[in-house]
Design an enzyme around this catalytic site. Structure first.
Site, mmCIF file in Angstrom:
data_model
loop_
_atom_site.group_PDB
_atom_site.id
_atom_site.type_symbol
_atom_site.label_atom_id
_atom_site.label_comp_id
_atom_site.label_asym_id
_atom_site.label_seq_id
_atom_site.Cartn_x
_atom_site.Cartn_y
_atom_site.Cartn_z
ATOM 1 N N GLY A 250 0.829 -1.207 0.000
ATOM 2 C CA GLY A 250 0.000 0.000 0.000
ATOM 3 C C GLY A 250 0.857 1.247 0.000
ATOM 4 O O GLY A 250 0.597 2.179 -0.743
ATOM 5 N N PHE A 251 1.857 1.272 0.874
ATOM 6 C CA PHE A 251 2.782 2.406 0.980
ATOM 7 C C PHE A 251 2.029 3.711 1.246
ATOM 8 O O PHE A 251 2.483 4.788 0.876
ATOM 9 C CB PHE A 251 3.633 2.545 -0.290
ATOM 10 N N ILE A 479 -0.977 -6.017 4.723
ATOM 11 C CA ILE A 479 -0.676 -5.545 3.362
ATOM 12 C C ILE A 479 0.664 -6.091 2.864
ATOM 13 O O ILE A 479 1.234 -5.578 1.903
ATOM 14 C CB ILE A 479 -0.726 -4.007 3.277
ATOM 15 N N GLY A 480 1.137 -7.113 3.551
ATOM 16 C CA GLY A 480 2.405 -7.725 3.178
ATOM 17 C C GLY A 480 3.466 -7.567 4.250
ATOM 18 O O GLY A 480 4.594 -8.037 4.112
ATOM 19 N N THR A 481 3.077 -6.917 5.358
ATOM 20 C CA THR A 481 4.020 -6.606 6.424
ATOM 21 C C THR A 481 4.351 -7.800 7.304
ATOM 22 O O THR A 481 5.393 -7.822 7.954
ATOM 23 C CB THR A 481 3.422 -5.529 7.346
ATOM 24 N N PRO A 602 11.715 -11.207 14.475
ATOM 25 C CA PRO A 602 12.912 -10.650 13.834
ATOM 26 C C PRO A 602 12.923 -10.804 12.316
ATOM 27 O O PRO A 602 13.528 -9.979 11.626
ATOM 28 C CB PRO A 602 14.065 -11.430 14.479
ATOM 29 N N GLN A 608 10.765 -5.408 7.200
ATOM 30 C CA GLN A 608 10.178 -4.058 7.205
ATOM 31 C C GLN A 608 11.265 -2.986 7.207
ATOM 32 O O GLN A 608 11.198 -2.001 6.474
ATOM 33 C CB GLN A 608 9.298 -3.875 8.439
ATOM 34 N N GLU A 675 7.614 2.443 9.085
ATOM 35 C CA GLU A 675 8.055 3.583 8.289
ATOM 36 C C GLU A 675 9.416 4.151 8.650
ATOM 37 O O GLU A 675 10.019 4.867 7.854
ATOM 38 C CB GLU A 675 6.986 4.689 8.366
HETATM 39 MO MO1 MOS Z 1 1.411 4.805 5.814
HETATM 40 S S1 MOS Z 1 2.112 6.257 4.495
HETATM 41 O O1 MOS Z 1 1.153 5.748 7.223
HETATM 42 O O2 MOS Z 1 -0.132 4.369 5.223
#
Ligand code: MOS
Length: 712
Positions: A250-251, A479-481, A602, A608, A675
């Protein structure tokens, strides 16, 4: 059975699975191709035999649609219908200019949806879309961003921060400062470009039952989609069921529904009860699914001769769209990053006839800290200090903005550990002092931060199954995380069972409500909720419950209203090689050291953090969307002209983290990792490029042409 939601204060769990490298629970589905994304759900749940939708986009940047002639499209084999602003179903609520799709003739930006073609095949829909004739009454537009044109002061910046801040007397402090660094730093427009483009399958049911609108949407928040889309159609959120079992990234661009989701729902209503499948193309994503605004940051730093900051000023300039406001919080992290008694930040926007900007990969922190950390590198040089030492000297005792202590602030240890591992002590103080064949070689450092967020509006359900197993349900999206995996671990520890004894269900609005997979808040917010539900369950039913026993709970602790502030920190070290004759720039080494609370898994955490570092590398060297202001569109609208770092760009990249547990923030001790990897990374690369070449690059991306004027 419907169960009342109880409020439970979660208490710290004893980590057993948490902290171990459990393999991804959805790994087999993904590697065998069994995991289905966005529009791959044909045939399920009454979603068989859809019509295919294709969006027709405006070719002018401002004005009105005169007329849409669908005749040629309708004559094409397979085309079933053409919807435009005169024929599309009416929405109940058109306040959100981005989401009010096909409701009036106005055109607000180049690439806006002006018609939609429905056909029996995706090929026919696409061909039909090319045959729709749209006439416009074009008007003069303004799509050129400049800092000087950014004069609009928003009421607040994303999501609800003060627009400006002012402490002490910045001007007087700068006047009195022994050393002043003043500079303008900029970052370009960037597009999120998750691997899976946005896609929606929609079906509208006859009548007004419990589930009027059914959506499979590629989104970071199924409940967010339901609560946003429902009122547009005059529905209750409970009448919109949204699922998103697998999402290909998604980013930030899938953090909230965009026009394509509403367009799919509108089309499904027009052809009810036939489902509609709408896949946004890569090219269309450059106008329709959000992007990062370009930013300009004007910095003034004042310091004494020891490098101690006396004044920090960060004035940020960015753009928003005329049709819907989005104000990035570019300067907000500057408010807490370093100690300085006098500090001022501000945000001003250019309101342009352009597509709607939105969240992208650490909105605010990424561009703002890029500017701040390059300015700090310049200050280190001006003070004759090592850049690591400069940062250590400016560590605040408390959050400079609020005056509250940090729960954990270990930036110095991140810097020291990274310096040790990177071999920083051997670094020459002199720029352009190392040549290896035809390459200049240099190293750079930058700090990173990202706030700890816990989102409201979460609940989780725990149900006892046969054989000591549990069903755990929360409507969040992976979302792939690795969210599925870490929530399984958290639930297992909270219930004192093995991960294999947890049957986790997510990504469906029929499950208890969950907040967005955004703001690096997922594990903290959902994990705390799962722990609360497990502990409420144990309180009600003990550890040998009857199968069928069930509890729904939400976490009622609110660490953010307590006595501490919560931030993660990091230090990024980069080595850069710049070719003396061509300016080619490579990053052979990138290392991030982080303080992010307890790491739940880990393997997924490392993934991530490395992903964030690669995004930072990508922003440093490659990513730039070029908007042609004459026509208002982005000309770099594919992955050939908009390059995202790929394998050949990524050399030695590594991340590590400090052992810690932020028990005040979450019952797992974790704080959020999604992030922070992107923050600071581009500055570390730009600073290393300076060290390699003596050329100071203050605007991203750092491209080869920057180094061609150098005296060799
Ligand atoms: Mo992320 S840019 O906080 O969905």
């Amino acid at each position: 059975m419907s169960t009342e939601t109880v409020e439970q204060t979660p208490t710290p769990i004893t980590p057993r699975s948490v902290g171990t490298a459990l393999g991804r629970v959805d790994g087999p589905e993904k590697v065998t191709g069994a995991a289905r994304y966005g529009v791959e759900h044909h045939g399920e749940d009454g979603l068989a035999d859809p019509l295919y939708a294709w969006l027709v986009q405006s070719t002018v940047a401002k004005g009105a649609v005169d007329a849409v002639d669908p005749a040629a499209a309708l004559a094409h084999p397979g085309v079933v219908a053409v919807l435009d602003h005169t024929s599309a179903p009416r929405l109940e609520d058109t306040d959100d200019g981005e989401l009010a799709v096909l409701q009036d003739a106005r055109v607000h930006f180049r690439g806006q949806v002006v018609a939609l073609v429905l056909a029996e095949s995706v090929e026919a829909a696409r061909e039909g879309a090319a045959l729709v004739e749209v006439g416009y009454a074009a008007e003069d537009h303004d799509a050129r961003f400049s800092a000087d044109g950014a004069t609009y002061r928003p009421d607040s910046v994303n999501p609800a921060f003060d627009t400006d801040s002012d402490q002490g007397d910045v001007d007087a402090a700068l006047e009195a400062a022994a050393v002043v660094v003043e500079g303008e730093y900029s970052t370009p427009h960037e597009h999120n470009n998750p691997m899976e483009p946005h896609a929606t399958l929609a079906r509208w049911s006859d009548g007004d039952g419990d589930e009027v609108l059914r959506l499979v949407d590629s989104t970071q928040a199924v409940h967010g989609v339901a609560s946003t889309v429902a009122p547009l159609f005059g529905l209750e959120p409970g009448q919109v069921r949204v699922t998103a079992p697998y999402v290909g990234g998604g980013f930030g661009s899938k953090g909230m529904p965009h026009a394509s989701t509403v367009a799919a729902a509108l089309a499904a209503r027009a052809v009810a009860p036939r489902p509609v499948s709408l896949a946004v193309t890569r090219q269309q994503m450059f106008a329709l699914t959000g992007y990062r605004t370009a930013t300009v940051s004007r910095f003034r730093l004042g310091a004494d001769t020891d490098g101690r900051l006396t004044a920090v000023e960060h004035r940020a300039y960015e753009q928003t769209s005329a049709v819907k406001e989005f104000a990035e919080q570019t300067a907000v992290a500057t408010r807490m990053m370093y100690a300085a008694p006098n500090r001022r930040t501000s945000h001003r926007l250019a309101v342009l006839d352009v597509a709607v900007p939105s969240w992208m990969r650490a909105p605010g922190e990424m561009p703002g800290i890029f500017a701040h950390e390059v300015a700090m590198d310049e200050l280190a040089e001006a003070c004759g200090l090592d850049p690591v030492e400069l940062r250590l000297r400016n560590e605040p005792d408390v959050d400079p903005e609020s005056g509250k202590p940090f729960s954990i602030r270990r930036l110095p240890e991140c810097l020291e550990r990274g310096a040790e591992r990177f071999g920083w002590a051997e670094r020459s103080a002199q720029p352009r002092s190392t040549v290896d064949g035809d390459w200049w070689v240099g190293t750079g450092v930058a700090a990173a931060t990202y706030p700890g967020y816990r989102m409201p509006g979460n609940a989780a359900r725990v149900t006892a199954l046969e054989g000591g197993r549990y069903d755990v349900a929360i409507g969040c999206v992976d979302i792939g995380t690795g969210a599925r995996t870490v929530l399984t671990q958290i639930a297992a520890d909270a219930l004192a069972v093995e991960p294999a004894d947890v049957d986790l269900h997510i990504a469906d609005t029929s499950l208890p409500s969950a907040s967005v997979a955004g703001g690096s808040s997922g594990t903290s917010s959902w994990g705390a909720t799962v722990v609360a539900a497990a502990q409420a369950f144990a309180a009600a039913h003990g550890d040998a419950p009857e199968p069928g026993a069930e509890v729904v709970a939400s976490a009622d602790d609110d660490p953010l209203s307590g006595e501490h502030v919560f931030h993660s920190f990091g230090a990024v070290f980069a080595q850069v090689r710049v070719h003396r004759w061509t300016g080619e720039i490579r990053v052979p080494r990138l290392l991030g050291v982080y303080s992010v609370g307890r790491v739940v898994n880990p393997t997924t955490a490392r993934s991530q953090l490395l992903g964030g570092l690669v995004m930072g590398l990508s922003a440093a060297l490659h990513e730039e969307s070029v908007r042609d202001p004459r026509f208002g569109h982005v000309v770099t609208q594919d992955l050939a002209s908009y390059h995202v770092a790929s394998h050949a760009d990524v050399l030695d990249v590594d991340a590590e983290w400090l052992e810690e547990s932020d028990d005040e923030f979450t019952p797992m001790g974790s704080r959020g990792i999604g992030e922070i990897g992107i923050v600071g990374t581009a500055a570390a690369v730009a600073n290393a490029a300076y060290h390699a070449t003596g050329v100071r690059v203050r605007s991203l991306p750092v491209t080869a042409d920057r180094f061609l004027e150098v005296d060799r």
